[in-house]
Design an enzyme around this catalytic site. Structure first.
Site, mmCIF file in Angstrom:
data_model
loop_
_atom_site.group_PDB
_atom_site.id
_atom_site.type_symbol
_atom_site.label_atom_id
_atom_site.label_comp_id
_atom_site.label_asym_id
_atom_site.label_seq_id
_atom_site.Cartn_x
_atom_site.Cartn_y
_atom_site.Cartn_z
ATOM 1 N N ALA A 169 0.856 -1.184 0.000
ATOM 2 C CA ALA A 169 0.000 0.000 0.000
ATOM 3 C C ALA A 169 0.893 1.235 0.000
ATOM 4 O O ALA A 169 1.998 1.204 0.539
ATOM 5 C CB ALA A 169 -0.900 -0.017 1.229
ATOM 6 N N THR A 170 0.401 2.292 -0.620
ATOM 7 C CA THR A 170 1.257 3.476 -0.740
ATOM 8 C C THR A 170 0.657 4.701 -0.063
ATOM 9 O O THR A 170 0.233 4.608 1.067
ATOM 10 C CB THR A 170 1.598 3.740 -2.211
ATOM 11 O OG1 THR A 170 0.395 3.664 -2.991
ATOM 12 C CG2 THR A 170 2.545 2.683 -2.744
ATOM 13 N N THR A 171 0.564 5.819 -0.721
ATOM 14 C CA THR A 171 0.536 7.133 -0.095
ATOM 15 C C THR A 171 -0.682 7.438 0.786
ATOM 16 O O THR A 171 -1.824 7.276 0.374
ATOM 17 C CB THR A 171 0.647 8.211 -1.186
ATOM 18 O OG1 THR A 171 1.701 7.844 -2.078
ATOM 19 C CG2 THR A 171 0.954 9.559 -0.585
ATOM 20 N N LYS A 181 -7.061 2.040 2.407
ATOM 21 C CA LYS A 181 -5.904 2.185 3.291
ATOM 22 C C LYS A 181 -6.172 3.100 4.484
ATOM 23 O O LYS A 181 -5.282 3.310 5.296
ATOM 24 C CB LYS A 181 -4.722 2.752 2.503
ATOM 25 C CG LYS A 181 -4.422 2.016 1.207
ATOM 26 C CD LYS A 181 -3.367 2.749 0.403
ATOM 27 C CE LYS A 181 -3.220 2.142 -0.977
ATOM 28 N NZ LYS A 181 -2.277 2.911 -1.827
ATOM 29 N N ALA A 237 3.613 4.307 -8.083
ATOM 30 C CA ALA A 237 2.937 3.414 -7.146
ATOM 31 C C ALA A 237 1.707 4.044 -6.506
ATOM 32 O O ALA A 237 0.965 3.368 -5.798
ATOM 33 C CB ALA A 237 3.908 2.974 -6.053
#
Length: 288
Positions: free
Chosen positions: A49-51, A82, A224
């Site tokens: 998972a990213t930002t 997220k 990403a």
């Protein structure tokens, strides 16, 4: 889980700590993060998972996260969530190994609920932040093997009557951030956007727009991070946390903010978007 006599084991009936994590460590330690090993054999390719971004606003705070998860150069998911409520007045966003991060969130939610049931009152916001640091520290063995989880936590402090933000490192180090913060692969671009767009006393609706813009800026430079996807109707998860509690912002409101950003950034006089289906020429050349 019963003993040979058909009764629950002693830890279930013996007064002890109000921490569910400590209780689980006695009864079923193998269920806690950090108690398993991936072994040798090279890097494990798992969805990441990213930002995540968070910013303080008038009367609370806003937290937002993009919807993309990646596994190496591939997009593992376009619609992962997220950002989650930790309890009624706090939220948690995740970056890093997605599966472990979601498991950590569920454990943290249970930890806060368990404490409130045992003690008859919720933890303070700072106490919640400290509990999360303890849980995260238990994941250090996996982090050393490349399966790191880096959360972003924040909420409405019912004692100070303001929003607060806490960031972490993989060792469980806890740091209070002021005004705004971002974590994940696109965080450097999101932080730059937040520095330009954030100002003290932002109304919650304006803070939502700033958060979405920070994610759009991150997606513009970080592969990403996924920006708003109007074709698939996939938009960032955005939540406001105020005295009224944790409230997720509706996709229609986020879509309106994304559309306004796209309109503001469209170059005047730019050609129209290509049609989704190109007209086919009839066989035999051009029509007479």
């Amino acid at each position: 889980m019963t003993g040979s006599s058909g009764r629950l084991p002693a830890p279930f009936t013996t007064p002890g700590s109000s921490s569910f994590v400590e209780f689980a460590a006695q009864v079923a330690p193998d269920l806690l993060p950090g108690r398993m090993s991936v072994g040798a054999g090279g890097e494990v390719l798992v969805p990441h998972a990213t930002t995540i971004v968070a910013l303080v606003c008038d009367g609370g705070m806003v937290m937002a996260g993009d919807r993309r998860a990646t596994a190496g150069p591939m997009i593992a998911s376009r619609h992962i969530e997220k950002v989650f409520p930790a309890d009624g007045h706090s939220g948690i966003g995740i970056a890093g190994s997605a599966g472990l991060a979601i498991e950590l969130v569920r454990l943290f939610q249970l930890e806060l609920e368990h404490f409130e049931k045992i003690e008859g009152m919720p933890l303070s916001l700072e106490g919640k932040a400290n509990r999360l640091a303890t849980i995260l520290r238990g994941n250090l063995p996996l982090a050393m093997q490349g399966l790191a989880v880096v959360p972003l936590f924040g909420g409405f402090d019912t004692e100070r009557r303001t929003g607060r933000i806490f960031s972490y490192d993989v060792t469980g180090g806890r740091y209070e951030e002021h005004d705004h913060h971002a974590v994940g692969s696109g965080s450097v671009f999101a932080r730059g956007s937040l520095k330009k767009r954030w100002s003290p006393g932002l109304a919650p609706a304006d803070a939502v727009a700033v958060a979405v813009e920070a994610l759009v800026d991150a997606a513009d430079d970080d592969a990403a991070t996924g920006g708003p996807d109007r074709v698939r109707a996939i938009y960032p998860v955005v939540a406001t946390i105020t005295a009224s509690g944790y409230q997720r912002v509706g996709d229609d409101q986020v879509a309106a903010v994304a559309a306004r950003l796209e309109s503001d950034r469209t170059v005047p006089g730019s050609p129209p978007r290509p049609r989704t289906r190109s007209a086919r020429k009839p066989r035999g050349g051009e029509p007479k």
